[in-house]
Design a protein around this motif. Sequence first.
Motif, PDB file in Angstrom:
ATOM      1  N   ILE A  38       0.696  -1.003  -0.187  1.00  0.00           N
ATOM      2  CA  ILE A  38       0.022  -0.074  -0.067  1.00  0.00           C
ATOM      3  C   ILE A  38       1.263   1.305  -0.091  1.00  0.00           C
ATOM      4  N   LEU A  46       0.546   4.997   0.531  1.00  0.00           N
ATOM      5  CA  LEU A  46      -0.553   5.610   1.396  1.00  0.00           C
ATOM      6  C   LEU A  46       0.020   7.274   1.602  1.00  0.00           C
ATOM      7  N   GLN A 104      -3.420   3.958   8.589  1.00  0.00           N
ATOM      8  CA  GLN A 104      -2.805   2.837   8.974  1.00  0.00           C
ATOM      9  C   GLN A 104      -2.991   2.606  10.212  1.00  0.00           C
ATOM     10  N   VAL A 136       3.147  -1.382   4.018  1.00  0.00           N
ATOM     11  CA  VAL A 136       2.170   0.409   3.737  1.00  0.00           C
ATOM     12  C   VAL A 136       3.356   1.249   3.890  1.00  0.00           C
ATOM     13  N   ALA A 160       5.558   0.737   9.322  1.00  0.00           N
ATOM     14  CA  ALA A 160       5.336   1.427   7.832  1.00  0.00           C
ATOM     15  C   ALA A 160       6.804   0.369   7.301  1.00  0.00           C
TER      16      ALA A 160
END
Length: 204
Positions: free
Chosen positions: A52, A54, A67, A79, A99
């Motif tokens: 992802i 983001l 998130q 992410v 992340a």
Amino acid sequence: MSDKRLVHIVDDEDSIRRSAKFMLTTSGFAVETWESGTAFLKEVRHVETGCILLDVRMPEMDGLEVQQTLNERGVTMPVIILTGHGDVSIAVRAMKAGAVDFIEKPFEKAVLLAAIDAAYARIEERGDKEARSGEAQIMLGKLTAREREVLDGLARGFPNKTIAYDLGISARTVEVHRANLMSKLGVRNLSDALRIAFAAGMGA
């Protein structure tokens, strides 16, 4: 289902979605774009697994809130956070929340592709770990309840005498269970038995 690696781009800026999609599709990726975090969250249970991208600054829900919601829902897709603002505190929060990377806009192609490679390495690593866990659980299914208790004690780092005391049996009986469980697991030494135990989540 495509053989291509999938990237979900979640960004409220149409120009960013289009340019990132073009960059990634020409690099051989499959791409899905989402114009908001809320739109993505509505469908996340039904989308194909990928990584992802983001964006942080979005209306309704910002990237960190999205998130956090993904984490709360148990969505394990990796992410990569995108931002147009060089905000170190946001980077730290995003990384602490799991992340893979943090990229500032406008991003360079090489930087983005490296981050996606890292994200997919995490997906593959997780798959390997889940496979090892599944295999370990199957192997432990061969053991009696008492043998599992002995193995769990060993995985916790306890000596035979402590395990014997905890289970209310003799140290000699622990040795017998230990020999039996190693035979059933097909291992010759304790370290191999422990590797199976740890893969199955024992000794925590």
